[in-house]
Design a protein around this motif. Structure first.
Motif, PDB file in Angstrom:
ATOM      1  N   THR A 172      13.933  20.693 -33.224  1.00 50.97           N
ATOM      2  CA  THR A 172      12.956  21.713 -32.837  1.00 50.97           C
ATOM      3  C   THR A 172      11.536  21.194 -33.026  1.00 50.97           C
ATOM      4  OG1 THR A 172      13.249  22.606 -35.046  1.00 50.97           O
ATOM      5  CG2 THR A 172      14.414  23.707 -33.265  1.00 50.97           C
ATOM      6  N   LEU A 173      11.137  20.994 -34.285  1.00 51.72           N
ATOM      7  CA  LEU A 173       9.755  20.586 -34.552  1.00 51.72           C
ATOM      8  C   LEU A 173       9.440  19.195 -34.011  1.00 51.72           C
ATOM      9  CD1 LEU A 173       9.248  21.951 -38.162  1.00 51.72           C
ATOM     10  CD2 LEU A 173       8.223  22.757 -36.044  1.00 51.72           C
ATOM     11  N   GLY A 174      10.382  18.284 -34.194  1.00 53.64           N
ATOM     12  CA  GLY A 174      10.164  16.909 -33.738  1.00 53.64           C
ATOM     13  C   GLY A 174       9.957  16.864 -32.228  1.00 53.64           C
ATOM     14  N   VAL A 175      10.829  17.569 -31.514  1.00 57.71           N
ATOM     15  CA  VAL A 175      10.716  17.607 -30.053  1.00 57.71           C
ATOM     16  C   VAL A 175       9.378  18.224 -29.650  1.00 57.71           C
ATOM     17  CG1 VAL A 175      11.624  18.775 -28.004  1.00 57.71           C
ATOM     18  CG2 VAL A 175      13.171  17.576 -29.536  1.00 57.71           C
ATOM     19  N   LEU A 176       8.999  19.283 -30.355  1.00 54.46           N
ATOM     20  CA  LEU A 176       7.720  19.936 -30.056  1.00 54.46           C
ATOM     21  C   LEU A 176       6.558  18.954 -30.209  1.00 54.46           C
ATOM     22  CD1 LEU A 176       6.277  22.624 -29.425  1.00 54.46           C
ATOM     23  CD2 LEU A 176       6.015  22.932 -31.884  1.00 54.46           C
ATOM     24  N   ILE A 177       6.578  18.195 -31.298  1.00 54.70           N
ATOM     25  CA  ILE A 177       5.482  17.242 -31.518  1.00 54.70           C
ATOM     26  C   ILE A 177       5.463  16.172 -30.432  1.00 54.70           C
ATOM     27  CG2 ILE A 177       4.648  15.436 -33.073  1.00 54.70           C
ATOM     28  CD1 ILE A 177       5.619  17.207 -35.349  1.00 54.70           C
ATOM     29  N   ILE A 178       6.638  15.684 -30.077  1.00 51.29           N
ATOM     30  CA  ILE A 178       6.692  14.660 -29.025  1.00 51.29           C
ATOM     31  C   ILE A 178       6.086  15.195 -27.736  1.00 51.29           C
ATOM     32  CG2 ILE A 178       8.253  13.357 -27.529  1.00 51.29           C
ATOM     33  CD1 ILE A 178      10.085  13.050 -29.919  1.00 51.29           C
ATOM     34  N   VAL A 179       6.467  16.426 -27.382  1.00 52.23           N
ATOM     35  CA  VAL A 179       5.935  16.995 -26.141  1.00 52.23           C
ATOM     36  C   VAL A 179       4.422  17.178 -26.248  1.00 52.23           C
ATOM     37  CG1 VAL A 179       5.971  19.014 -24.648  1.00 52.23           C
ATOM     38  CG2 VAL A 179       8.094  18.091 -25.508  1.00 52.23           C
ATOM     39  N   LEU A 180       3.967  17.668 -27.392  1.00 56.96           N
ATOM     40  CA  LEU A 180       2.534  17.891 -27.566  1.00 56.96           C
ATOM     41  C   LEU A 180       1.748  16.593 -27.443  1.00 56.96           C
ATOM     42  CD1 LEU A 180       2.350  20.488 -30.473  1.00 56.96           C
ATOM     43  CD2 LEU A 180       1.828  20.833 -28.057  1.00 56.96           C
ATOM     44  N   ILE A 181       2.279  15.516 -28.013  1.00 56.92           N
ATOM     45  CA  ILE A 181       1.567  14.241 -27.971  1.00 56.92           C
ATOM     46  C   ILE A 181       1.569  13.669 -26.559  1.00 56.92           C
ATOM     47  CG2 ILE A 181       1.690  11.834 -28.701  1.00 56.92           C
ATOM     48  CD1 ILE A 181       2.793  12.768 -31.290  1.00 56.92           C
ATOM     49  N   THR A 182       2.689  13.847 -25.860  1.00 58.56           N
ATOM     50  CA  THR A 182       2.876  13.151 -24.595  1.00 58.56           C
ATOM     51  C   THR A 182       2.362  13.928 -23.395  1.00 58.56           C
ATOM     52  OG1 THR A 182       4.918  12.441 -25.632  1.00 58.56           O
ATOM     53  CG2 THR A 182       4.564  11.714 -23.406  1.00 58.56           C
ATOM     54  N   MET A 183       2.218  15.242 -23.546  1.00 61.58           N
ATOM     55  CA  MET A 183       1.952  16.048 -22.348  1.00 61.58           C
ATOM     56  C   MET A 183       0.628  15.710 -21.683  1.00 61.58           C
ATOM     57  SD  MET A 183       1.202  19.761 -23.992  1.00 61.58           S
ATOM     58  CE  MET A 183      -0.365  20.214 -24.695  1.00 61.58           C
ATOM     59  N   GLY A 184      -0.296  15.091 -22.423  1.00 63.06           N
ATOM     60  CA  GLY A 184      -1.592  14.828 -21.802  1.00 63.06           C
ATOM     61  C   GLY A 184      -1.848  13.376 -21.446  1.00 63.06           C
ATOM     62  N   VAL A 185      -0.885  12.486 -21.711  1.00 65.55           N
ATOM     63  CA  VAL A 185      -1.213  11.056 -21.600  1.00 65.55           C
ATOM     64  C   VAL A 185      -1.708  10.670 -20.207  1.00 65.55           C
ATOM     65  CG1 VAL A 185       0.040  10.009 -23.525  1.00 65.55           C
ATOM     66  CG2 VAL A 185       1.227  10.484 -21.401  1.00 65.55           C
ATOM     67  N   ILE A 186      -1.082  11.231 -19.180  1.00 64.50           N
ATOM     68  CA  ILE A 186      -1.582  10.924 -17.837  1.00 64.50           C
ATOM     69  C   ILE A 186      -2.324  12.126 -17.266  1.00 64.50           C
ATOM     70  CG2 ILE A 186      -0.969  10.228 -15.498  1.00 64.50           C
ATOM     71  CD1 ILE A 186       1.481   8.854 -16.668  1.00 64.50           C
ATOM     72  N   ALA A 187      -1.695  13.311 -17.398  1.00 65.28           N
ATOM     73  CA  ALA A 187      -2.309  14.523 -16.841  1.00 65.28           C
ATOM     74  C   ALA A 187      -3.708  14.734 -17.403  1.00 65.28           C
ATOM     75  CB  ALA A 187      -1.431  15.730 -17.133  1.00 65.28           C
ATOM     76  N   GLY A 188      -3.875  14.474 -18.701  1.00 67.23           N
ATOM     77  CA  GLY A 188      -5.168  14.674 -19.332  1.00 67.23           C
ATOM     78  C   GLY A 188      -6.226  13.750 -18.762  1.00 67.23           C
ATOM     79  N   GLU A 189      -5.840  12.498 -18.539  1.00 70.88           N
ATOM     80  CA  GLU A 189      -6.804  11.544 -18.010  1.00 70.88           C
ATOM     81  C   GLU A 189      -7.183  11.892 -16.584  1.00 70.88           C
ATOM     82  OE1 GLU A 189      -6.008   7.434 -18.473  1.00 70.88           O
ATOM     83  OE2 GLU A 189      -5.838   7.599 -20.652  1.00 70.88           O
ATOM     84  N   ARG A 190      -6.224  12.481 -15.871  1.00 72.82           N
ATOM     85  CA  ARG A 190      -6.520  12.852 -14.500  1.00 72.82           C
ATOM     86  C   ARG A 190      -7.410  14.074 -14.472  1.00 72.82           C
ATOM     87  NH1 ARG A 190      -1.285  12.130 -11.100  1.00 72.82           N
ATOM     88  NH2 ARG A 190      -1.514  14.267 -10.451  1.00 72.82           N
ATOM     89  N   LYS A 191      -7.134  14.986 -15.382  1.00 76.58           N
ATOM     90  CA  LYS A 191      -7.909  16.210 -15.428  1.00 76.58           C
ATOM     91  C   LYS A 191      -9.353  15.895 -15.817  1.00 76.58           C
ATOM     92  CE  LYS A 191      -7.449  20.954 -16.883  1.00 76.58           C
ATOM     93  NZ  LYS A 191      -7.055  21.844 -17.951  1.00 76.58           N
ATOM     94  N   SER A 192      -9.529  15.037 -16.801  1.00 76.85           N
ATOM     95  CA  SER A 192     -10.889  14.742 -17.244  1.00 76.85           C
ATOM     96  C   SER A 192     -11.640  13.935 -16.198  1.00 76.85           C
ATOM     97  CB  SER A 192     -10.856  13.984 -18.566  1.00 76.85           C
ATOM     98  OG  SER A 192     -10.595  12.621 -18.337  1.00 76.85           O
ATOM     99  N   GLY A 193     -10.918  13.154 -15.412  1.00 73.76           N
ATOM    100  CA  GLY A 193     -11.583  12.386 -14.360  1.00 73.76           C
ATOM    101  C   GLY A 193     -11.655  10.901 -14.656  1.00 73.76           C
ATOM    102  N   VAL A 194     -11.277  10.503 -15.869  1.00 72.06           N
ATOM    103  CA  VAL A 194     -11.384   9.091 -16.215  1.00 72.06           C
ATOM    104  C   VAL A 194     -10.386   8.269 -15.394  1.00 72.06           C
ATOM    105  CG1 VAL A 194      -9.820   9.191 -18.187  1.00 72.06           C
ATOM    106  CG2 VAL A 194     -11.620   7.483 -18.135  1.00 72.06           C
ATOM    107  N   ALA A 195      -9.286   8.900 -14.984  1.00 67.28           N
ATOM    108  CA  ALA A 195      -8.325   8.187 -14.139  1.00 67.28           C
ATOM    109  C   ALA A 195      -8.981   7.748 -12.833  1.00 67.28           C
ATOM    110  CB  ALA A 195      -7.111   9.079 -13.850  1.00 67.28           C
ATOM    111  N   GLY A 196      -9.959   8.520 -12.389  1.00 65.70           N
ATOM    112  CA  GLY A 196     -10.675   8.170 -11.158  1.00 65.70           C
ATOM    113  C   GLY A 196     -11.414   6.855 -11.268  1.00 65.70           C
ATOM    114  N   ILE A 197     -11.830   6.513 -12.473  1.00 60.58           N
ATOM    115  CA  ILE A 197     -12.512   5.230 -12.657  1.00 60.58           C
ATOM    116  C   ILE A 197     -11.497   4.106 -12.854  1.00 60.58           C
ATOM    117  CG2 ILE A 197     -13.835   3.927 -14.370  1.00 60.58           C
ATOM    118  CD1 ILE A 197     -15.836   6.071 -14.439  1.00 60.58           C
ATOM    119  N   ILE A 198     -10.475   4.375 -13.653  1.00 61.56           N
ATOM    120  CA  ILE A 198      -9.504   3.331 -13.985  1.00 61.56           C
ATOM    121  C   ILE A 198      -8.661   2.951 -12.768  1.00 61.56           C
ATOM    122  CG2 ILE A 198      -7.528   2.761 -15.435  1.00 61.56           C
ATOM    123  CD1 ILE A 198     -10.275   2.965 -16.864  1.00 61.56           C
ATOM    124  N   LEU A 199      -8.180   3.942 -12.026  1.00 61.63           N
ATOM    125  CA  LEU A 199      -7.236   3.622 -10.958  1.00 61.63           C
ATOM    126  C   LEU A 199      -7.899   3.179  -9.667  1.00 61.63           C
ATOM    127  CD1 LEU A 199      -4.718   6.399 -11.807  1.00 61.63           C
ATOM    128  CD2 LEU A 199      -4.353   3.955 -12.017  1.00 61.63           C
TER     129      LEU A 199
END
Lengths: 258, 301
Positions: free
Chosen positions: A78-105
């Motif tokens: 339960t908790l472990g899975v939750l933490i994994i999802v919390l850590i991972t959910m933004g790795v790409i989506a977050g960079e795209r949302k912020s716009g930094v992916a636009g510079i990197i890619l």
């Protein structure tokens, strides 16, 4: 390969800078070690909370070492899975949302390397944290109850790790086409919970489901040996992990990034 | 030689067609301004040229691109550049340099060189999160040119800056012009006029005008005479305009602009009339319509 290393090192450095290398292992340790401790000290805890009324007799069965260690793993479920999802959910989506992916890619970065470097970065963090937590839990179980054989420990460590890897990879998969980290987290949690529920209630139909890895791990820890469904389940899980990873890359390549 | 040729580019968002068929080429070594009002489609065009967005139809062909991946040939600065705030400026430049294929050593050298060129060398070891808007803009330009691309695209590089920052960035572009082809978008005519050789005029997703600065001026500029009198400017100007074939007259507060075909003839006639009647003239100026006027004219068409 050089570019992949550059991307991978950036992931690791980022986790150093935002202290993930400290708090994630600590959380995994806390989650895991708490279980054998509470089980062992339960009588004292009840006592210190005022004890039982005169005459009341409650038989607290002394848990076996296997049960104590399995309790740690059920916390990870339960908790472990939750933490994994919390850590991972933004790795790409977050960079795209912020716009930094636009510079990197816009640089000639291979999409496959971009996705796999991120995946590998979180993998290292999670496996490291999970090892620390699970190892300490095993150690305390050994001190407080009795030592479970090291082979069983290592086997269960890897088997259960596959389930965690599966959750992590699914999270990356949703990252490849959803733009909002929140949506990624929500959907991944939903799918994980649903898969666990369905698999355990219909286990006779879905006995090769990745979600059942945790059940089989328990069998392992209890010293009941290798269940026969385990091998196909492992293979299916690994196959699904690889498939989601390839799918993530393929989808990510097609998506508009801005 | 064209660096890039664009043919029949179209893009639609939901039910709205944002780019309605663009055709143009960019010539090597030129600085080209993509000019247009807000919502004209400038950013969308640049995003398609940078590969971040896919056109619905039409082609973008870069000279020397391998297998359709032209990313190594271009440098791009988004309108609102975002970086990794936890990195330092130097780290970010080295990172992007290495991603673009430079070796560790090259990336280090090039990063240092560019930090100095764009003028943020003092802050190179500070976290980007602590940078000001102008510093981020300059870091953005530096990352766009780190791999010496053939074409540098800057989306509104000066629009968000204060007058000093704008000055500095324009001077920086002046330097860049010598090394590479630049395509930059702006809605400010003066900026375009200052650094550019060529202009692409975008309006409602279509190219309404294109050409070199002087071509545009020749085509659209009209001679005009500005008059200011102490009083009754409009009455006097109208009386004067009767004397000579004036194509149009525009009165703007205390100033009257008379558009004429032949400046010399009009000048002689007006001045004689003004002196003989002893009109209270304050200002008499012969000028040409500015690009601002061209802009307005094109947009209103």
């Amino acid at each position: 390969m050089k570019q992949w290393l550059t991307l991978y090192k950036k992931e690791l450095l980022e986790m150093v800078r935002n202290y993930k290398w400290i708090w994630v292992p600590l959380t995994f340790i806390l989650i895991a070690v708490k279980e054998p401790m509470t089980l062992y000290y339960m009588p004292q805890i009840i006592d210190s909370l005022g004890g039982l009324p005169e005459g009341a007799v409650i038989e607290l069965p002394v848990p076996s070492a296997g049960e104590a260690l399995a309790a740690s793993l059920s916390q990870y479920n339960t908790l472990g899975v939750l933490i994994i999802v919390l850590i991972t959910m933004g790795v790409i989506a977050g960079e795209r949302k912020s716009g930094v992916a636009g510079i990197i890619l816009v640089k000639p970065v291979s999409y496959a390397r971009f996705v796999t470097a991120k995946w590998a970065g979180v993998m290292l963090l999670i496996w490291f944290s999970y090892f620390c937590g699970y190892f300490l839990s095993w150690y305390y179980v050994g001190i407080l109850f009795e030592f479970i054989s090291f082979t069983d420990f290592i086997q269960s460590f890897f088997v259960y790790g596959i389930w965690l890897t599966f959750v992590l990879t699914i999270t990356i998969f949703f990252n490849s086409f959803l733009q909002s980290p929140g949506a990624v987290g929500f959907i991944t949690m939903g799918i994980t919970i649903l898969l666990s529920l369905v698999s355990s209630s219909l286990s006779h139909l879905l006995d090769w489901s990745p979600a059942l890895l945790s059940v089989y791990t328990n069998t392992l820890i209890m010293g009941n040996g290798f269940p026969e469904e385990l091998m196909p389940t492992i293979l299916i899980s690994l196959f699904m992990i690889i498939l989601s990873l390839f799918a993530s890359i393929a989808i990510f390549r097609k998506r508009e990034l801005a | 030689m064209p660096v890039v040729s664009i043919n029949g580019l179209k893009k639609r968002f939901q039910d709205q067609e944002v780019i309605k068929g663009l055709d143009f080429q960019l010539t090597e070594g030129k600085c080209v301004a993509l000019l247009g009002a807000n919502g004209a489609g400038k950013t969308t065009t640049l995003k398609m040229l940078s590969g971040l967005m896919k056109p619905d139809s039409g082609t973008i062909v870069f000279e020397g691109a391998e297998k359709g991946d032209f990313r190594s040939l271009i440098g791009y600065l988004p309108q609102y550049p975002v970086f990794y705030d936890w990195m330092t400026g130097r780290e970010f430049l080295e990172y992007t340099g290495k991603l673009a294929g430079l070796s560790n050593k090259e990336a280090k050298g090039r990063a240092q060189e560019l930090l100095e060129l764009v003028g943020i060398a003092d802050a190179k070891n500070r976290r980007i999160g602590k940078y000001s808007g102008g510093m981020k803009q300059r870091l953005g330009i530096a990352q766009a040119i780190i791999h010496r691309p053939k074409l540098v695209m800057l989306d509104e590089p000066v629009s968000a800056l204060d007058p000093f920052g704008r000055r500095e960035v324009l001077e920086l572009m002046e330097k860049l012009k010598k090394e590479t082809t630049i395509l930059f978008s702006t809605h400010i005519l003066n900026d375009a006029e200052e650094v550019c050789d060529e202009i692409l005029f975008l309006h409602n997703g279509k190219l309404v005008e294109a050409g070199t600065m002087s071509q545009l001026k020749d085509k659209h500029q009209q001679a005009k005479i500005d008059l200011v009198f102490k009083e009754n400017t409009s009455r006097y100007s109208e009386e004067l305009s009767v004397l000579y074939p004036v194509t149009s007259i525009k009165i703007n507060g205390e100033k009257a602009s008379l558009f004429v075909e032949d400046v010399e003839g009009a000048k002689k006639l007006f001045l004689t009339e003004i002196t003989s009647r002893n009109l209270p003239l304050i200002k008499f100026e012969i000028s040409r319509t500015s690009l601002e006027d061209v802009f307005m004219k094109v947009v209103q068409k």
